[in-house]
Design an enzyme around this catalytic site. Structure first.
Site, PDB file in Angstrom:
ATOM      1  N   SER A 136      37.792  46.212  11.006  1.00  0.00           N
ATOM      2  CA  SER A 136      36.879  45.846  12.078  1.00  0.00           C
ATOM      3  C   SER A 136      35.755  45.011  11.468  1.00  0.00           C
ATOM      4  O   SER A 136      35.048  45.482  10.580  1.00  0.00           O
ATOM      5  CB  SER A 136      36.332  47.132  12.705  1.00  0.00           C
ATOM      6  OG  SER A 136      35.297  46.847  13.609  1.00  0.00           O
ATOM      7  N   LEU A 163      37.599  41.699  15.794  1.00  0.00           N
ATOM      8  CA  LEU A 163      36.285  41.056  15.763  1.00  0.00           C
ATOM      9  C   LEU A 163      35.367  41.726  16.765  1.00  0.00           C
ATOM     10  O   LEU A 163      35.713  41.877  17.941  1.00  0.00           O
ATOM     11  CB  LEU A 163      36.416  39.570  16.137  1.00  0.00           C
ATOM     12  CG  LEU A 163      37.425  38.734  15.353  1.00  0.00           C
ATOM     13  CD1 LEU A 163      37.467  37.318  15.927  1.00  0.00           C
ATOM     14  CD2 LEU A 163      37.071  38.706  13.868  1.00  0.00           C
ATOM     15  N   LYS A 164      34.188  42.090  16.319  1.00  0.00           N
ATOM     16  CA  LYS A 164      33.175  42.567  17.257  1.00  0.00           C
ATOM     17  C   LYS A 164      32.644  41.346  17.996  1.00  0.00           C
ATOM     18  O   LYS A 164      32.394  40.299  17.370  1.00  0.00           O
ATOM     19  CB  LYS A 164      32.038  43.247  16.477  1.00  0.00           C
ATOM     20  CG  LYS A 164      32.457  44.557  15.837  1.00  0.00           C
ATOM     21  CD  LYS A 164      32.692  45.598  16.910  1.00  0.00           C
ATOM     22  CE  LYS A 164      32.897  46.975  16.299  1.00  0.00           C
ATOM     23  NZ  LYS A 164      33.102  47.993  17.347  1.00  0.00           N
ATOM     24  N   ASP A 189      36.474  43.610  20.113  1.00  0.00           N
ATOM     25  CA  ASP A 189      35.851  44.840  20.604  1.00  0.00           C
ATOM     26  C   ASP A 189      34.453  44.503  21.105  1.00  0.00           C
ATOM     27  O   ASP A 189      33.599  44.050  20.339  1.00  0.00           O
ATOM     28  CB  ASP A 189      35.774  45.872  19.466  1.00  0.00           C
ATOM     29  CG  ASP A 189      35.253  47.230  19.935  1.00  0.00           C
ATOM     30  OD1 ASP A 189      34.921  47.377  21.127  1.00  0.00           O
ATOM     31  OD2 ASP A 189      35.177  48.144  19.089  1.00  0.00           O
ATOM     32  N   ASN A 191      32.377  46.687  22.791  1.00  0.00           N
ATOM     33  CA  ASN A 191      31.482  47.837  22.888  1.00  0.00           C
ATOM     34  C   ASN A 191      30.660  47.805  24.173  1.00  0.00           C
ATOM     35  O   ASN A 191      29.434  47.965  24.173  1.00  0.00           O
ATOM     36  CB  ASN A 191      30.573  47.958  21.655  1.00  0.00           C
ATOM     37  CG  ASN A 191      31.336  48.410  20.419  1.00  0.00           C
ATOM     38  OD1 ASN A 191      31.476  47.645  19.452  1.00  0.00           O
ATOM     39  ND2 ASN A 191      31.867  49.619  20.437  1.00  0.00           N
ATOM     40  N   GLU A 214      39.090  45.398  23.471  1.00  0.00           N
ATOM     41  CA  GLU A 214      38.642  46.797  23.430  1.00  0.00           C
ATOM     42  C   GLU A 214      37.314  46.957  24.157  1.00  0.00           C
ATOM     43  O   GLU A 214      36.371  46.203  23.914  1.00  0.00           O
ATOM     44  CB  GLU A 214      38.515  47.221  21.953  1.00  0.00           C
ATOM     45  CG  GLU A 214      38.096  48.664  21.723  1.00  0.00           C
ATOM     46  CD  GLU A 214      38.085  49.037  20.236  1.00  0.00           C
ATOM     47  OE1 GLU A 214      38.675  48.298  19.411  1.00  0.00           O
ATOM     48  OE2 GLU A 214      37.463  50.049  19.887  1.00  0.00           O
ATOM     49  N   ASP A 239      37.886  52.696  24.328  1.00  0.00           N
ATOM     50  CA  ASP A 239      37.345  53.483  23.216  1.00  0.00           C
ATOM     51  C   ASP A 239      36.294  54.422  23.808  1.00  0.00           C
ATOM     52  O   ASP A 239      36.576  55.589  24.125  1.00  0.00           O
ATOM     53  CB  ASP A 239      36.775  52.502  22.174  1.00  0.00           C
ATOM     54  CG  ASP A 239      36.033  53.170  21.018  1.00  0.00           C
ATOM     55  OD1 ASP A 239      35.886  54.399  21.027  1.00  0.00           O
ATOM     56  OD2 ASP A 239      35.578  52.457  20.093  1.00  0.00           O
ATOM     57  N   LYS A 263      39.589  58.321  18.610  1.00  0.00           N
ATOM     58  CA  LYS A 263      38.644  58.725  17.563  1.00  0.00           C
ATOM     59  C   LYS A 263      38.469  60.221  17.729  1.00  0.00           C
ATOM     60  O   LYS A 263      37.992  60.679  18.785  1.00  0.00           O
ATOM     61  CB  LYS A 263      37.291  58.039  17.760  1.00  0.00           C
ATOM     62  CG  LYS A 263      37.306  56.551  17.460  1.00  0.00           C
ATOM     63  CD  LYS A 263      35.938  55.930  17.713  1.00  0.00           C
ATOM     64  CE  LYS A 263      35.973  54.446  17.358  1.00  0.00           C
ATOM     65  NZ  LYS A 263      34.792  53.737  17.854  1.00  0.00           N
ATOM     66  N   GLY A 291      37.757  54.064  14.105  1.00  0.00           N
ATOM     67  CA  GLY A 291      36.940  54.526  12.984  1.00  0.00           C
ATOM     68  C   GLY A 291      35.481  54.451  13.349  1.00  0.00           C
ATOM     69  O   GLY A 291      35.097  53.774  14.313  1.00  0.00           O
TER      70      GLY A 291
HETATM   71  O1  OSB Z   1      33.595  50.577  18.528  1.00  0.00           O
HETATM   72  O2  OSB Z   1      35.155  50.908  17.170  1.00  0.00           O
HETATM   73  C1  OSB Z   1      33.945  50.860  17.403  1.00  0.00           C
HETATM   74  C2  OSB Z   1      31.976  51.485  14.182  1.00  0.00           C
HETATM   75  C3  OSB Z   1      30.908  52.201  14.668  1.00  0.00           C
HETATM   76  C4  OSB Z   1      30.814  52.413  16.013  1.00  0.00           C
HETATM   77  C5  OSB Z   1      31.804  51.929  16.884  1.00  0.00           C
HETATM   78  C6  OSB Z   1      32.894  51.243  16.402  1.00  0.00           C
HETATM   79  C7  OSB Z   1      32.958  50.980  15.033  1.00  0.00           C
HETATM   80  C8  OSB Z   1      34.010  50.173  14.423  1.00  0.00           C
HETATM   81  C9  OSB Z   1      34.247  50.399  12.938  1.00  0.00           C
HETATM   82  O3  OSB Z   1      34.622  49.304  14.984  1.00  0.00           O
HETATM   83  C10 OSB Z   1      35.610  50.819  12.605  1.00  0.00           C
HETATM   84  C11 OSB Z   1      35.691  51.312  11.178  1.00  0.00           C
HETATM   85  O4  OSB Z   1      35.378  52.488  10.932  1.00  0.00           O
HETATM   86  O5  OSB Z   1      36.047  50.526  10.317  1.00  0.00           O
HETATM   87 MG    MG Z   2      35.401  50.309  19.631  1.00  0.00          MG
END
Ligand code: OSB
Ligand code: MG
Length: 370
Positions: A136, A163-164, A189, A191, A214, A239, A263, A291
């Protein structure tokens, strides 16, 4: 059946190799709660996935500490002889707080499995001894920097790049990565940074051959996710919205997603995570292991989970070196083929190194049986 004699809570801090930026904030250090549960027969470890701020979920470290020290640990310490199957009942008087609960649920399960000499992977029903790894990638300072990071991870062997994204730079950045890497498994992703008013962005992303998008919308907007899923061809993955097996079933039946990120911490622990897996599998919905930038303790349990049969997509189960120069446990390493070994020892199969643990500890509290 065994009795819990003590719960040791600590807050640990480990610098991240590079800042991790998402649409909800930036982290430069991984700061989390670790619990060590002592039973009559063994000890076990659990890592809390809450962050410093309530940005990803309502839970955050200082609050999770209070929930554990004030309610959950006392419930466990006064529960008498129990097995991991009784834990939901022991914690039933506490509403919500899945990340805090998962910390003790997993630590107790680890102790139980260590005492029985069984691995977590075996307990959960793992069918693989290695799992495929993705990575990620946080929001970068520029497109150039993003392309450079992506190339580096691909050279290491990562099998999927996530990619965030955030509004403003999304289409341009994702398009640049796709143009430079036409064949890779690529996902994004958000969020929860978007609304249905951003349909144009999703239509543009829909042209880029993404494996999934995501959590594009607010975590409570299952119906809006279903509306969005109808408008685009790319699979949506949820997620933040998937807080339990019951919510996973609702999301799938509503058509709010076609892929689920699991998760264990977000759903209250490893056993509920397995139930989410089972719900998705019964509906033929692929899952993968998310993760939360875990240390080796949380990583070990993620790897065991990711070895279940429904986990058919590479997870955010990256190598220790992607996060830390010096992990709490022996480092988790990824082979050049982009796979990582699932731990085989009793319980989670790893132990924090005492010297490193001491170095990283910010706060320590021990709760004993009354
Ligand atoms: O949205 O998946 C997520 C890390 C912290 C909080 C939310 C997310 C994430 C990641 C990191 O995408 C994934 C990783 O642990 O490598
Ligand atoms: Mg996520």
């Amino acid at each position: 059946m065994t009795r819990v004699r003590a719960v040791e809570l600590r807050l640990v801090g480990l610098p991240l190799v590079r800042p991790f930026r998402t649409s909800f904030g930036v982290e430069t250090e991984k700061t989390c709660i670790l619990a060590r549960v002592e039973t009559d027969d063994a000890h076990g470890w659990g890592e809390c996935v809450a962050g410093v701020d309530p940005g990803f979920s309502e839970e955050f470290n200082a609050g999770a500490w209070l929930a554990i020290a004030g309610f959950l640990a006392p419930a466990l310490l006064s529960a008498g002889d129990i097995g991991s199957a009784d834990i939901d009942r022991v914690f039933s008087s506490v509403r919500g707080n899945p990340m805090a609960k998962a910390t003790l649920v997993n630590a107790f399960l680890d102790a139980e499995l260590r005492a029985a000499g069984r691995s977590l992977a075996e307990h959960l029903g793992a069918v693989q001894d290695r799992v495929a790894c993705g990575v990620s990638v946080g929001i970068a300072s520029s497109t150039e920097s993003l392309l450079e990071q992506v190339s580096g991870y691909l050279a290491e062997g990562y099998r999927r790049i996530k990619l965030k994204i955030e509004p403003g730079t999304d289409i341009e950045r994702v398009r640049a990565v796709r143009e430079a890497n036409p064949e890779i498994l690529l996902s994004v992703d958000a969020n929860a940074a978007y609304t249905l008013a951003d349909l144009d962005v999703f239509r543009a992303l829909d042209e880029l051959g993404l494996l999934m998008i995501e959590q594009p919308l607010h975590h409570e907007d299952l119906l809006d996710h279903a509306v969005l899923q109808e408008q685009i061809g790319t699979d949506l993955c949820l997620d933040e919205s998937i807080g339990s097996a019951a919510l996973a079933r609702a999301a799938i039946e509503l058509g709010a997603c076609r892929i689920v990120n699991i998760k264990q911490g977000r759903v209250g622990g490893l056993d509920e995570a397995k139930r989410v897996h089972d719900v998705a599998r019964a509906a033929d919905v692929p899952v993968w292991c998310g993760g939360m930038l875990e240390t080796g303790v949380g990583r070990a349990s993620n790897l065991a989970l990711a070895a279940l049969p429904g986990f058919t997509l590479p997870g955010d189960t990256s190598a220790s070196a992607r996060y830390f120069t010096d992990d709490l446990t022996a480092p988790f390493e990824m082979a050049p083929d982009g796979t990582m070994a699932v731990p085989t020892g009793p319980g989670i199969g790893v132990e924090p190194r005492p010297d490193r643990l001491a170095e990283c500890t910010i706060r320590l509290e021990r709760l004993d049986e009354e």
